[in-house]
Design an enzyme around this catalytic site. Structure first.
Site, mmCIF file in Angstrom:
data_model
loop_
_atom_site.group_PDB
_atom_site.id
_atom_site.type_symbol
_atom_site.label_atom_id
_atom_site.label_comp_id
_atom_site.label_asym_id
_atom_site.label_seq_id
_atom_site.Cartn_x
_atom_site.Cartn_y
_atom_site.Cartn_z
ATOM 1 N N GLU A 17 13.200 21.650 3.670
ATOM 2 C CA GLU A 17 13.560 20.614 2.708
ATOM 3 C C GLU A 17 15.044 20.257 2.756
ATOM 4 O O GLU A 17 15.450 19.227 2.213
ATOM 5 C CB GLU A 17 13.166 21.053 1.296
ATOM 6 C CG GLU A 17 11.659 21.138 1.103
ATOM 7 C CD GLU A 17 11.254 21.385 -0.335
ATOM 8 O OE1 GLU A 17 12.147 21.481 -1.207
ATOM 9 O OE2 GLU A 17 10.047 21.481 -0.599
ATOM 10 N N GLN A 44 10.274 26.406 2.369
ATOM 11 C CA GLN A 44 10.760 25.198 1.706
ATOM 12 C C GLN A 44 12.280 25.094 1.783
ATOM 13 O O GLN A 44 12.827 24.008 2.018
ATOM 14 C CB GLN A 44 10.346 25.193 0.232
ATOM 15 C CG GLN A 44 8.905 24.858 -0.053
ATOM 16 C CD GLN A 44 8.661 24.737 -1.545
ATOM 17 O OE1 GLN A 44 9.223 23.862 -2.205
ATOM 18 N NE2 GLN A 44 7.845 25.614 -2.094
ATOM 19 N N ASP A 92 15.057 17.606 -0.182
ATOM 20 C CA ASP A 92 15.874 18.018 -1.334
ATOM 21 C C ASP A 92 16.478 16.807 -2.045
ATOM 22 O O ASP A 92 16.524 16.756 -3.282
ATOM 23 C CB ASP A 92 17.004 18.954 -0.883
ATOM 24 C CG ASP A 92 16.530 20.377 -0.633
ATOM 25 O OD1 ASP A 92 15.454 20.740 -1.134
ATOM 26 O OD2 ASP A 92 17.246 21.122 0.066
ATOM 27 N N HIS A 111 0.834 -1.205 0.000
ATOM 28 C CA HIS A 111 0.000 0.000 0.000
ATOM 29 C C HIS A 111 0.868 1.254 0.000
ATOM 30 O O HIS A 111 1.879 1.319 0.695
ATOM 31 C CB HIS A 111 -0.864 0.056 1.260
ATOM 32 C CG HIS A 111 -2.064 -0.821 1.236
ATOM 33 N ND1 HIS A 111 -1.988 -2.181 1.402
ATOM 34 C CD2 HIS A 111 -3.387 -0.520 1.095
ATOM 35 C CE1 HIS A 111 -3.219 -2.684 1.368
ATOM 36 N NE2 HIS A 111 -4.087 -1.704 1.180
#
Length: 295
Positions: free
Chosen positions: A286, A282, A263, A133
């Site tokens: 990230e 971000q 990233d 899944h």
């Protein structure tokens, strides 16, 4: 002293006392922040793609390699020729959790475009790989329809059993622990590359070449306190968990071992994850490897 004067003095004194009391009285008012907190504490079912469409997927069969599938329970980019999703995105809060038992009704998705091969419930049989899944069954237990949607085969990838049942399951269970603690999550996961090692050895494809076995399985989890306006509430201090695991049956069973940066996953896949979050945020979240608890 005349009775009239006494009455006038008494009236003046009462007026003075009333004025004094009105200045000192505190009238209860609802605190705006308290009202917001109360509203935010109510879990809701939110947009599964609220943090962005990582690959710019479109609901047009021309884009067979990046076909957008939107269901109430999750949103994905599907690759017809790989027979697997590129990525699946879903929201998780206590509003999605109920008491519906696991349905185990694996099935082809008959809503795929006409003429497309539909991976079936037995397409992985005897391969040594689990029907892994992407959006988990246990994240959608509010109704039979919700749970059944997770068993459609376009929500699956061929996943090494120890990855699916141990490493991957460990992170899935931890995510639900975070929800039980009063958080809501945005989860995006996917796979890339070709060739993995299951319980029956190394394979690159299944089902006569119609299902690609990925080399890597990744997941990104954004953790927020239950609230509203979620994309705008992601800040540089928001916890973001990212993992990238080998699709190999000999992998470490602790998911924390495979923590990486968003990233790095973007570099490996070419996707723009969390694109609905401000670019300044971000750039911070990230680039950071999560170091929080794992259970």
């Amino acid at each position: 002293m005349s009775r009239t004067v006494i009455r006038l003095l008494g009236l003046a004194l009462l007026t003075s006392l009333a004025a004094s009391c009105s200045k000192d009285a505190v009238v209860p008012t609802a605190s705006p922040s308290a009202a917001v907190q109360s509203a935010d504490a109510t879990a809701t079912r939110d947009n599964n793609l609220a943090l962005g469409n990582p690959s710019g997927a479109q609901a047009d069969s021309y884009f067979y390699w990046n076909y957008l599938i939107t269901k109430p329970q999750y949103t994905m980019s599907y690759h017809r020729d790989r027979g697997t999703p590129n990525w699946v995105s879903w929201h998780l809060s206590s509003a999605w959790i109920g008491s519906t038992p696991r349905q185990d009704n694996f099935a082809a998705d008959n809503t795929l475009p006409s003429g497309w091969y539909r991976v079936g419930s037995t397409s992985y049989s005897g391969s040594g790989f689990d029907r892994g899944h992407q959006c988990p069954s246990a994240d959608r237990t509010g109704s039979v329809a919700d749970n059944s949607a997770t068993f459609l085969m376009d929500n699956m990838i061929p996943q090494a059993p120890n990855n699916n049942q141990r490493t991957w399951a460990g992170l899935e269970n931890y995510c639900r622990t975070l929800v039980n603690a009063g958080n809501e999550l945005y989860i995006i996961c996917g796979s890339y590359g070709k060739g993995g090692t299951g319980s029956a050895g190394y394979k690159t494809t299944l089902d006569n070449g119609r299902v690609t076995v990925p080399a890597r399985c990744w997941k990104v989890v954004v953790v927020l306190p239950t609230g509203a306006g979620d994309a705008s509430r992601v800040t540089s201090s928001t916890r973001v968990i990212a993992i990238d695991t080998p699709n190999d049956n000999s992998l470490n069973t602790s998911w924390g071992t495979y923590r990486t940066t968003v990233d790095a996953i973007e570099s490996a896949t070419g996707y723009n994850l969390l694109s609905a979050v401000s670019t300044s945020v971000q750039s911070v979240v990230e680039a950071r490897v999560d170091s929080g608890p794992t259970n």
